[in-house]
Design an enzyme around this catalytic site. Sequence first.
Site, mmCIF file in Angstrom:
data_model
loop_
_atom_site.group_PDB
_atom_site.id
_atom_site.type_symbol
_atom_site.label_atom_id
_atom_site.label_comp_id
_atom_site.label_asym_id
_atom_site.label_seq_id
_atom_site.Cartn_x
_atom_site.Cartn_y
_atom_site.Cartn_z
ATOM 1 N N HIS A 164 0.873 -1.465 0.121
ATOM 2 C CA HIS A 164 -0.517 -0.026 -0.109
ATOM 3 C C HIS A 164 0.448 1.479 0.011
ATOM 4 C CE1 HIS A 164 -4.341 -1.629 0.499
ATOM 5 N NE2 HIS A 164 -3.195 -2.920 1.769
ATOM 6 N N ASP A 167 -0.411 -4.906 5.738
ATOM 7 C CA ASP A 167 -0.963 -6.077 5.170
ATOM 8 C C ASP A 167 -1.294 -6.178 3.076
ATOM 9 O OD1 ASP A 167 -1.694 -3.081 5.113
ATOM 10 O OD2 ASP A 167 -3.949 -4.006 4.087
ATOM 11 N N GLU A 168 -1.836 -7.017 3.117
ATOM 12 C CA GLU A 168 -1.958 -7.619 1.924
ATOM 13 C C GLU A 168 -0.969 -7.352 0.640
ATOM 14 O OE1 GLU A 168 -6.627 -6.629 0.689
ATOM 15 O OE2 GLU A 168 -5.509 -4.852 1.378
ATOM 16 N N ILE A 169 0.289 -8.090 1.474
ATOM 17 C CA ILE A 169 1.036 -7.922 0.220
ATOM 18 C C ILE A 169 1.256 -9.071 -0.956
ATOM 19 C CG2 ILE A 169 3.918 -9.113 -0.185
ATOM 20 C CD1 ILE A 169 3.553 -6.358 2.150
ATOM 21 N N ASP A 183 -2.084 -9.629 8.429
ATOM 22 C CA ASP A 183 -1.060 -10.336 7.221
ATOM 23 C C ASP A 183 -0.114 -11.114 8.259
ATOM 24 O OD1 ASP A 183 -3.685 -8.676 7.017
ATOM 25 O OD2 ASP A 183 -3.909 -9.683 4.531
#
Length: 579
Positions: free
Chosen positions: A264, A335-337, A385
């Site tokens: 992000h 989060d969200e790699i 995550d």
Amino acid sequence: MSTHNNFHNLVILLLLTFSQITPSISAVGSPINIWPKPRSITWTSPHAIPLSPSFTINSPSHPYLTPSVHRYLRQIQTAQYTPLLPPSINFSISLPLQTLTITVSDLTAPLSHGVNESYTLTVPSNSTSAVLTAATPWGAMRGLESFSQIVWGSPARVATGLVVSDWPMFEHRGIVLDTSRNFYAVEDLLRLIGAMSANKVNVFHWHITDSQSFPLGLGSEPELAGKGSYGSDMQYSVDDVKRIVEFGLEHGVRIIPEIDMPGHTGSWAEAYPDIVACAHMFWWPAGAPWEDRLASEPGTGHLNPLIPKTYDVVRNVVKETTTLFPDSFYHAGADEIVPGCWKADPTIQKYLADNGTLSQVLEIFINNTNPYIVSLNRTTVYWEDVILDGEVKVNPSTLPPETTIMQTWNGGPNNTKRLVSAGYRTIVSSSDYYYLDCGHGDFTGNNSAYDQPPGFDQGSGGSWCGPFKSWQLIYNYDITYGLNETEAKLVLGGEVALWSEQADATVLDSRIWPRASAMAEALWSGNRDETGMKRSADATDRLHEWINRMVSRGVKAEPIQPLWCVRNPGMCNTLNPIF
């Protein structure tokens, strides 16, 4: 008391007496409505007395409680709140309430996680004085809010003969707001914080930056906002942040910053393209399977953990952010790699070719940043995550529970249990219950999900986390569901989240309120009555009145039922299950 004051008080008493005469159908209202519902109310002889036009609040001097007292005094003196249904309680012809006296046990207690927010409010039947005792200034603020909600009418009257003893079930009750996808002016954030305080929500988790924009102006890294924001008029200056933090302190609301990284971070590439992988690339190449996407939504870019310069920039950002925000919690994201993003970078490609893994790349980043955050005397908060992701995650030993808090957003109660069973203190933000942006569809154009023939089952309506999360769904969620007593103690509380792909200041109030009010009560005093039954029917009637009071204070909360339901109490409930 002078003869003039006696005559003045007599006039007020007569006005209040005549204003109390209403048709019998209007005398059905709740006798008292404090939101969130207090843990304990003793009211043996329900009645009301006048509030003196010269009513005052006596309080010890304190840098943040004193402004709060002045604010509540102005509000109480000028609100002239008109209930949707006039409370059907006796009105006493007696001397008006003249003073509220506040005593605080520990004036030095800082606003931090776990601070004592308990208070006891006593409004005696035959006295011109009320008393508010609190353990800390922050508990006194909670009590002031409760007192403000037992005052109504014009001229004003106050419920009396009652004792409120109150404290929260969960110490962490928060709201996440994303100010990267769309920008919110400072005044919007202040209005949000004010409404949070009124709902006894004590944490503003400020998701400041993301791939779409970097609106935080930092003296140590001016080009991040200078090039990565939407423009000079859509940035938060150092003075803006100071104003927001001070406003939070005056309202008993902690401000926790989140600078999400290493994912992000596409907006960082405007200033530092050399430290950001897959920046400015199309997020989901045509014909590629979802697994090969470069981001989970438009706006690509992950920091590159293999480049030393990355950490020069990161340390500047972290150091200045912790200086601007005094809270002991620092949210570091993680989060969200998305594997495709890092795989698209030549440096990382070489590392993988030499038998490295993406999880090792993430671990390099965490090992280079987490100790630095901890060295700044901060407890680091990460999204789940970082240890629960199915493909890219670190070994939990990298993040010791003593200095780490996890925030869960996937998997409902199952992921909460996974985190607490591993020993982590946990904040619950389950997207199944607490995501306020769900149900509004997807924001990508040319999306085939919306090109369907008539009669097609819309399902989630194209929203990944649909349907819309109603206040009832939020209210009825038990955030320690399925946990044993030891595990439940590790749940610090919860946060509802408004991600801003399809939200900005024009809908801020209605997207958050009253749904965040539902969470506020569930986390303050629970969603069950004394017998253990869910109390959502009772909450419906009380929430109507609370919405009305919020609106009277300038918060544009959305309605939950037609006004007819308010004027016909109980008629809009159901005695049968609805399938």
